[in-house]
Design a protein around this motif. Structure first.
Motif, short mmCIF file in Angstrom:
data_model
loop_
_atom_site.label_atom_id
_atom_site.label_comp_id
_atom_site.label_asym_id
_atom_site.label_seq_id
_atom_site.Cartn_x
_atom_site.Cartn_y
_atom_site.Cartn_z
N GLY A 91 -6.82 -8.42 0.40
CA GLY A 91 -6.41 -8.23 -1.37
C GLY A 91 -5.06 -8.05 -1.41
N ASP A 92 -4.84 -7.09 -2.41
CA ASP A 92 -3.41 -7.23 -2.81
C ASP A 92 -2.46 -6.15 -1.94
N THR A 93 -2.79 -5.75 -1.21
CA THR A 93 -2.25 -4.85 -0.13
C THR A 93 -1.00 -5.72 0.60
N LEU A 94 -1.25 -6.67 1.46
CA LEU A 94 -0.43 -7.48 2.37
C LEU A 94 -0.54 -8.84 2.10
N PHE A 95 0.77 -9.39 1.51
CA PHE A 95 0.88 -10.68 1.25
C PHE A 95 1.75 -11.36 2.33
N ALA A 96 1.90 -12.71 2.26
CA ALA A 96 2.81 -13.42 3.23
C ALA A 96 4.27 -12.99 2.54
N GLY A 97 5.07 -12.41 3.55
CA GLY A 97 6.34 -12.06 3.24
C GLY A 97 6.47 -10.79 2.20
N THR A 98 5.58 -10.14 1.76
CA THR A 98 5.66 -8.76 0.83
C THR A 98 4.53 -8.28 0.73
#
Length: 221
Positions: free
Chosen positions: A161-168
């Motif tokens: 979801g919007d917890t873990l992104f690529a690099g952030t």
């Protein structure tokens, strides 16, 4: 509308990018069941991608409108079971934006509110639920090990979801967001296997291993 396929996962994962915030909408199947994750908009387009296949479940990683905008219509037209965290479910069912600046989405019934540590079986897939507050209080991630997928040689999968992104990580400045909670959530995800393929709500895919020197170095305790 380009349909992308994720290589080397333990289940079939395809996705499209939809909406003005460019959400990743995932189609996940183990040949016995199919899941759509975070249907942002255009339910008819998503049904067309299914190509006549039955939709068994709709997974909503959190309550923000760009992740749930087409959920009610998709549920009505397919009969799929809607899953969301027990914490965010009331906002989804009332059609509230949950504190973001986005317009309120249509109300959507949540058929199965989930809690931390629950294992949800859809088809032969047994997904472990991680409630990961930080972006919203009820944000959640789902993790699947290869033994429960259709490709036992493939990599584990994390719906982030919007917890873990690529690099952030996801923004923590919305209502019910919290940097402290996000730090705790990221610390929990850091123990997952390096080869785990991470399916974020926006932007590029990544892996747990790829984030060791980026997100986890900054956020994990």
């Amino acid at each position: 509308m380009e349909l992308y396929k994720v290589a080397n996962a333990c289940v079939e994962v395809r996705f499209v990018v939809k909406g003005f915030l460019e959400n990743n909408v995932y189609f996940i199947s183990d040949d016995t069941a199919t899941i759509v994750v975070d249907p942002s908009c255009d339910a008819d387009d998503l049904i067309q991608i299914l190509g006549g296949a039955n939709l068994d479940a709709i997974v909503l990683t959190h309550r923000h409108a760009d992740h749930v905008g087409a959920a009610a219509e998709l549920r009505e037209k397919t009969g799929a079971t809607v899953f969301a965290s027990a914490l965010d479910a009331p906002f989804i069912e009332r059609g509230e934006s949950g504190g973001s600046s986005l317009p309120a989405p249509p109300p959507c019934q949540v058929d199965h509110p989930v809690v931390d540590g629950e294992v949800v079986t859809i088809g032969n897939m047994a997904w472990k639920v991680y409630i990961t507050p930080g972006h919203t209080a009820g944000s959640m991630c789902w993790f699947l090990q290869p033994e429960f997928g259709s490709n036992k040689e493939g990599a584990p999968v994390l719906i982030s979801g919007d917890t873990l992104f690529a690099g952030t990580v996801g923004r923590t400045d919305f209502v019910s967001g919290s940097p402290e909670d996000m730090r705790k959530s990221i610390t929990r995800l850091a123990v997952l296997p390096d080869e785990t393929i991470v399916l974020p709500g926006h932007n590029d895919l990544t892996t747990i291993g790829a984030e060791r020197n980026y997100v986890f170095a900054q956020w994990a305790n």
